[in-house]
Design a protein around this motif. Structure first.
Motif, PDB file in Angstrom:
ATOM      1  N   GLY B  45     -55.153   8.938  57.447  1.00 25.03           N
ATOM      2  CA  GLY B  45     -54.811  10.107  58.254  1.00 25.03           C
ATOM      3  C   GLY B  45     -53.749   9.862  59.301  1.00 25.03           C
ATOM      4  O   GLY B  45     -53.698  10.545  60.323  1.00 25.03           O
ATOM      5  N   THR B  47     -50.500  10.070  61.390  1.00 23.70           N
ATOM      6  CA  THR B  47     -49.466  11.077  61.631  1.00 23.70           C
ATOM      7  C   THR B  47     -48.246  10.365  62.203  1.00 23.70           C
ATOM      8  O   THR B  47     -48.305   9.173  62.513  1.00 23.70           O
ATOM      9  CB  THR B  47     -49.955  12.146  62.623  1.00 23.70           C
ATOM     10  OG1 THR B  47     -50.324  11.483  63.839  1.00 23.70           O
ATOM     11  CG2 THR B  47     -51.145  12.901  62.060  1.00 23.70           C
ATOM     12  N   GLY B  74     -46.606  21.846  59.771  1.00 20.07           N
ATOM     13  CA  GLY B  74     -46.640  20.389  59.685  1.00 20.07           C
ATOM     14  C   GLY B  74     -46.688  19.714  61.040  1.00 20.07           C
ATOM     15  O   GLY B  74     -46.949  18.518  61.133  1.00 20.07           O
ATOM     16  N   ARG B  76     -48.444  18.710  64.371  1.00 16.61           N
ATOM     17  CA  ARG B  76     -49.852  18.585  64.752  1.00 16.61           C
ATOM     18  C   ARG B  76     -50.054  18.597  66.258  1.00 16.61           C
ATOM     19  O   ARG B  76     -51.179  18.721  66.719  1.00 16.61           O
ATOM     20  CB  ARG B  76     -50.418  17.287  64.176  1.00 16.61           C
ATOM     21  CG  ARG B  76     -50.168  17.116  62.672  1.00 16.61           C
ATOM     22  CD  ARG B  76     -51.042  18.059  61.854  1.00 16.61           C
ATOM     23  NE  ARG B  76     -52.440  17.697  61.944  1.00 16.61           N
ATOM     24  CZ  ARG B  76     -53.034  16.767  61.162  1.00 16.61           C
ATOM     25  NH1 ARG B  76     -52.337  16.139  60.241  1.00 16.61           N
ATOM     26  NH2 ARG B  76     -54.311  16.508  61.315  1.00 16.61           N
ATOM     27  N   ALA B 121     -46.435  14.946  63.893  1.00 20.61           N
ATOM     28  CA  ALA B 121     -46.381  15.820  62.720  1.00 20.61           C
ATOM     29  C   ALA B 121     -46.814  15.061  61.477  1.00 20.61           C
ATOM     30  O   ALA B 121     -47.066  13.850  61.517  1.00 20.61           O
ATOM     31  CB  ALA B 121     -44.968  16.373  62.546  1.00 20.61           C
ATOM     32  N   ASP B 122     -46.859  15.796  60.365  1.00 22.49           N
ATOM     33  CA  ASP B 122     -47.287  15.182  59.111  1.00 22.49           C
ATOM     34  C   ASP B 122     -46.249  14.230  58.539  1.00 22.49           C
ATOM     35  O   ASP B 122     -46.555  13.417  57.679  1.00 22.49           O
ATOM     36  CB  ASP B 122     -47.593  16.273  58.074  1.00 22.49           C
ATOM     37  CG  ASP B 122     -48.847  17.044  58.443  1.00 22.49           C
ATOM     38  OD1 ASP B 122     -49.687  16.475  59.181  1.00 22.49           O
ATOM     39  OD2 ASP B 122     -48.977  18.203  58.027  1.00 22.49           O
ATOM     40  N   SER B 123     -44.997  14.364  58.964  1.00 19.82           N
ATOM     41  CA  SER B 123     -43.981  13.397  58.546  1.00 19.82           C
ATOM     42  C   SER B 123     -42.990  13.219  59.684  1.00 19.82           C
ATOM     43  O   SER B 123     -42.896  14.060  60.585  1.00 19.82           O
ATOM     44  CB  SER B 123     -43.242  13.876  57.284  1.00 19.82           C
ATOM     45  OG  SER B 123     -42.213  14.788  57.632  1.00 19.82           O
TER      46      SER B 123
END
Lengths: 167, 993
Positions: B45, B47, B74, B76, B121-123
């Motif tokens: 998980g 990030t 995306g 967070r 963020a996710d990426s």
């Protein structure tokens, strides 16, 4: 989604040969080749040093040519034959160039080394019997902060010798 | 001097120490299988974070609006400085300054690149996108970017509650410098400025931070290099007990040279971010961030005076050092001023020394450890003034140094400021240098060159290389009285844990966090000798985990401490294991422990054929504790923790034994300068080192060459440059020039060896030496070639040319008037002008220029443009400079409007990537054939990331954008009927500029 029809924000399927194996992965059009190789295909031997095409750490072989994977998009590699440092020799072995690097202490932290090995591989194929100046000229596309380069030059010259002798 | 450590193995048993053993580290690195921080995903998980940074050198933050960023799919979380400050306190420093250092700006930014907000963020791609969507309101404040302007009376102040940017001033006095100066025959003085640069490891900073509750605790993976004395400071800032900040380093680290000490700020920042967003977060710094905001060697202003007798005897030295701390004091600063302090005599037997140190804050990135740490600056002063004195006294510079060297029979030598030099033979090293460099031959070449009117010079530099720092030396920044009120500090702990497992396999764990120096290889050599094994049989773990490693405050990789201290801990742990093996083998083989030799993997009874394999003996400690000799603990885990006993606390007279070993380096540079081009050719560079016992000559050689390349870069190319407004100008490797293989000349290396009594191996720390002395040696050679002393680094082509031709060198001349048709860039400022003939009458050109609909069509990259009132346009424009594309909010005001004749556009642009202000005067003139001649002149100033990374290209980008603008204007005038070559012509006119 094919590479040709993929739009921003969408992911295309990239198919390529990586170190002799057929591999595929997903990439947005803007994904850099270095990030794709590292994080999608787990080729962590590709090292990112500057992301602006100067330091050379991320150099890989694309269809046999040394290319900076930080200034290429993953989609440009679709269908190509890619070799990274992991694929320069059979697993568990080192080739003559890698052995020469170890022998001459041509690496310290080793972060820039994978890119230099890839460039040198392409270079030695085209220039099998280089002069020191030619080696330095090729090497000037890479930044190494540890070695001062002398040992790298010596290693590449020795590898050239070994390769031309068929060792 | 008698050291507490005893010499362990007799010389005969040294099979591996001293040999050029191939490195254990290499195969993984050469086959791409070594693992660095960005290769790790230790938690599910994860990030990814990106940091929004200040484009301003100095500004008040009026507000931060993160709504658009948070709305991006995306994303967070977004955390601002104010929110970070809810969960952390400031990071403490040894100097009591009236301001705090946080790893992120709270309400005011004080340098370009200072973190302002963090997006998770996710990426990483999405996180970087979101940074552009954060709207920060800034009120720019006047900035001071260099030492001279920061110290000037009435200078803008960086910090509230201060009355000056000079935040600490300390004076020191050893011997009787005043009387010595009064009695001197000759006094030589030298004033200088020393540039800011950085070693730029090829791997940038990386942090993975994870906050967990019940109890509140942080786990952080990072390529931090220590010193771990900073761990308690980080835990303090994060407001957790020390053991609740668990630091873990990855197996490999891509270089550091001191710089990765500064990862500390991001450990604290990302840990706090993880807490705020409730997610594990990874952050990998990019190169532009690294160059602008990571860390640097402190730039300095200074002066030095040297008092001599006519016979060349150096009587006294006086230093005035003004060090740039950057915008804050980040620990372990101000240590860079004190690293060399106790050895302020250099390699000379001079008894009288005065030092005055000033710490100054400026609107630049905080400084920190960098290869040589304070040494390059110190030796630039000392070794330049020695060379100047040699010329003034008419004594050969090598001879002048020889006359003043600490004599070989005076070791251990207690220096006036407290350093204890362990061993040395400086005259012998100098002899060796003169021999390998062929000094006489070079002198003949110089004479010949000068007869031919060519510029040829020879320069020397000599100095000691302090290694294995006393953790207490930085407290010299406090007065003795201040020190007496605090807890006493001293020493430099090193540890080693040597374990033999139930199958007899040997694993060593050390806390030296190497970044490429081959510690695992050398440590294995030491253990192999002690246990009679092969280094290949010894596994060495060098990554630290503060929950499981035997770490202490001095752990880490700095001040060449590995070969000075860590090896002693390794040798001691190996001795303990060897003793235990001997004891067990003696019992099994019916002999005394003294009779047991460990060699070739066996424990043998000396003089007999009775022997047992090492592994078998060791295994018994695990499998058969009941059968062990009485009093022997089961298993084999031996921990050794050492601290050189010499390293005490600073005394009331500000003297301190600041380091454990003092290597010696003496360099010679010979250069020839081409007066016509400014090209500097290094004809000869030779360097002789005394590193005590060479533990692994191959690695020693590598360190010498690497240190030399860093020194060369500092001497000739590298500078982290700021303009007068504090805009950062060196944000890419195309602006910040590191030496490549083409620029590094051959290096002749020589060695002498005086065995150090400071550790069991006789080794001295090494690795920094060449980086400390090369800048001074090259500057001395250039000064000799040019016959002038005002030689400033870096000696770039332009600077050398200017010096060689008696011209003033100017790097930045903002606001200079440019010749028409040229765009000129200096610092972050741009100006230029030109003209173009448009194929429409004045009235039409005028109308189109002021019509918002027309403008939105012809302004390059214009996304929206609307008119507000009569004289203002508001637009959103996307522009790419040097590969960074950004969207800017633009307002343009019309001023001095003379209908149909001229108008001035005054504009302001701001975006996530930077900002700009500018003004352009457009004048129209009728041509006889119904066409219009448009003349324009502009001045602009650009800051932020665009200035940092696009500096080289700004001029061409502006010309290019103007070309696009006028091309589009001409295009609108002609509609689509115009032939393609018209456009080509217009371009050519403009690009020729």
């Amino acid at each position: 989604m094919s590479v040709q029809t993929c739009l921003a924000g969408q992911k295309a399927t990239i198919e390529l040969t990586l170190n002799g194996q057929r591999r595929s992965g997903k990439a947005e059009p803007r994904l850099l080749l270095c990030d794709f190789l590292r994080h999608e295909l787990q080729a962590f031997g590709v090292h990112v040093g500057c992301e602006h095409g100067i330091c050379g750490a991320c150099t890989v072989l694309v269809d046999g040519r040394a290319v900076r994977s930080c200034t290429q998009y993953a989609v440009q590699a679709d269908g190509r034959d890619i070799v990274t440092v992991e694929g320069l020799a059979e697993a568990g072995t080192m080739n003559a160039l890698q052995r020469a690097f170890a022998k001459h202490h041509a690496l310290q932290c080793g972060y820039c080394t994978p890119g230099i090995l890839c460039s040198a591989t392409h270079f030695l194929r085209e220039t099998p019997a280089p002069t020191e100046r030619e080696v330095r000229d090729m090497l000037s596309g890479h930044i190494c902060r540890c070695t001062g380069y002398a040992s790298i030059v010596a290693a590449i010259l020795e590898a050239a010798d070994a390769v031309s002798r068929g060792a | 001097m008698k050291s507490a450590s005893v010499v362990s193995a007799p010389a005969a048993s040294r099979r591996w120490v001293g040999a050029a053993v191939p490195r254990k580290e290499d195969e993984a690195l050469l086959t791409g299988r070594a693992r660095f921080i960005d290769d790790l995903a230790p938690l599910p998980g994860l990030t990814f974070a990106a940091i929004l940074r200040s484009p301003h050198a100095h500004a008040r933050i009026l507000g931060i609006d993160v709504r658009r960023a948070l709305a991006l799919p995306g994303v967070r979380g977004v955390v601002t400085g104010r929110e970070i400050a809810e969960v952390i306190g400031p990071i403490a420093s040894v100097v009591r300054a009236p301001f705090a250092y946080y790893p992120i700006a709270l309400d005011r930014v004080r340098y370009v690149g200072e973190p302002v907000a963090v997006v998770v963020a996710d990426s990483r791609y999405i996180a970087e996108d979101a940074c552009e969507l954060i709207d920060v309101g800034y009120e720019p404040l006047p900035a001071v970017a260099d030492l001279a302007s920061a110290r000037a009376p009435g200078a803008p102040l960086l910090h509230d509650n201060t009355t000056s940017n000079v935040i600490s001033r300390r004076t020191f006095r050893y011997g009787d410098p005043e009387s010595a100066f009064a009695a001197a025959d000759r006094i030589f003085e030298f004033s200088y400025s020393y540039p800011r640069y950085a070693s730029t490891p090829m791997e940038t900073f990386g942090v993975i931070a994870h906050f967990e509750r019940a109890p509140d605790r942080y786990t952080v993976w990072s390529n931090f290099q220590g010193p771990f004395v900073i761990q308690p400071l980080m835990a303090g800032a994060l407001r957790v007990p020390g053991h609740r900040l668990r630091l873990i380093t990855p197996p490999a680290s891509g270089g550091s040279f001191g710089i990765k000490q500064a990862v500390l700020s991001y450990i604290v920042l990302l840990a706090a971010v993880s807490r705020k967003v409730g997610l594990p977060v990874k952050w990998i710094e990019d190169r532009a961030e690294h160059l602008s905001a990571a860390s640097a060697a402190s730039d300095r202003l200074g002066s030095v005076a040297a008092a001599f007798r006519n016979d060349g005897k150096l009587l006294a030295l006086k230093f005035h050092n003004v060090a740039n701390m950057g915008a804050y004091i980040r620990p372990p600063e101000p240590a860079s001023l004190y690293r060399m302090h106790a050895a302020s005599n250099g390699s000379y037997a001079v008894e009288n020394i005065a030092v005055e140190n000033e710490l100054v804050v400026t609107n630049t990135t905080p400084v920190g450890l960098n290869r040589g740490y304070g040494g390059p600056q110190f030796y630039f002063a000392l070794e330049r003034v020695m060379e100047i004195a040699a010329r003034g006294l008419g004594i050969d510079p090598a001879e002048l140094r020889r006359r003043n060297f600490i004599p070989a029979d005076r070791f251990p030598y207690r220096a006036p400021a407290g350093a204890v030099f362990d061993s040395g033979d400086y005259p012998r090293a100098l002899d060796e240098l003169l021999r390998i460099a062929d000094y006489e031959g070079l002198q003949r070449r110089r004479e010949q060159a000068r007869r031919d009117g060519r510029l040829f010079g020879i320069g020397f530099a000599a100095g000691v290389e302090p290694s294995g720092s006393n953790m207490a030396y930085v407290s010299l920044a406090q007065t003795a009285e201040e020190r007496s009120r605090g807890e006493r500090k001293s020493g430099a702990n090193a540890s080693a844990v040597l374990q033999v497992d139930p199958s007899g396999q040997v694993t060593l764990r050390i806390c030296s966090t190497p970044n490429g120096q081959g510690h695992a290889t050398v440590a294995a050599q030491i253990v192999a000798d002690a246990l009679g094994l092969d280094p290949a049989d010894i596994d060495v773990v060098t990554d630290i985990d503060t929950l499981t490693s035997a770490w202490s405050i001095a752990s880490g990789n700095y001040s060449n401490r590995f070969a000075a201290i860590v090896v002693d801990a390794v040798a001691k742990s190996a001795r303990q294991v060897a003793d235990k093996i001997r004891l067990m083998a003696a019992e099994a083989l019916d002999a005394t422990p003294e009779e047991i030799d460990l060699s070739d993997g066996y424990a043998r009874v000396r003089g007999s054929n009775r022997a047992l394999p090492f592994r078998k003996v060791a295994a018994r400690a695990h499998w058969d504790p009941a059968g062990l000799p009485p009093g022997t603990a089961p298993g084999i885990v031996e921990t050794a923790v050492v601290s050189p006993p010499l390293l005490g606390s600073p005394d009331v007279k500000d003297r301190v034994a600041s380091a454990t070993t003092f290597g010696f380096v003496v360099d010679l540079a010979a250069v020839e300068i081409d007066r016509a081009t400014g090209i500097l050719h290094i004809e000869k560079y030779a360097s002789v080192h005394d590193v005590g016992t060479q533990l692994n000559p191959k690695i020693v050689e590598g360190q010498v060459h690497g240190g030399f390349a860093h020194g060369l870069g500092a001497a000739l190319f590298e500078e982290l440059a700021y303009d007068e407004q504090g805009n950062f100008l060196s944000g890419t490797f195309a602006d910040y020039l590191c030496p490549t293989a083409m620029e590094v000349p051959p290096l002749d290396v020589g060695h002498i060896e005086t065995v150090s009594p400071a550790n069991a191996l006789g080794a001295k720390g090494m690795g920094d030496g060449s980086s400390m002395l090369t800048p001074a040696a090259i500057a001395n050679a250039v000064a000799d070639a040019l016959g002038r002393d005002d030689v400033t680094l870096p000696l770039t082509l332009q600077r050398v040319w200017a010096l060689a031709n008696g011209r003033e060198y100017e790097r930045a001349a903002p606001g200079r008037r440019a010749t028409p048709r040229r765009t000129r860039v200096s610092g972050g400022a741009l100006n230029g002008g030109g003209e173009i003939v448009l194929s429409a009458p004045i009235a039409e050109v005028w109308r189109r220029l002021l019509d918002p609909n027309e403008l939105s069509a012809i302004v390059p990259g214009c996304r929206t443009l609307r008119q507000e009132g009569n004289d203002r346009y508001v637009a959103e424009v996307t522009i790419g400079v040097a590969g960074i594309r950004g969207t800017y909010g633009v307002t343009i005001d019309l001023r001095d409007r003379r209908e149909g004749q001229s108008v001035r556009f005054v504009g302001k642009a701001t975006g996530a990537l930077g900002f700009g202000t500018g003004s352009g005067l457009v004048t129209l003139q009728a041509e006889p054939d119904g066409r219009t001649r448009l003349h324009y002149e502009y001045e602009a100033e650009v800051g932020g990331k665009v200035a940092a990374v696009g500096q080289r290209m700004l001029g061409s980008v502006v010309r290019f954008l103007l070309a696009q603008f006028f091309d589009a204007l001409e295009h609108r005038i002609h509609g689509r009927r115009r032939a393609w070559w018209h456009s080509l012509r217009a371009w050519r006119t403009l690009l020729r500029g």
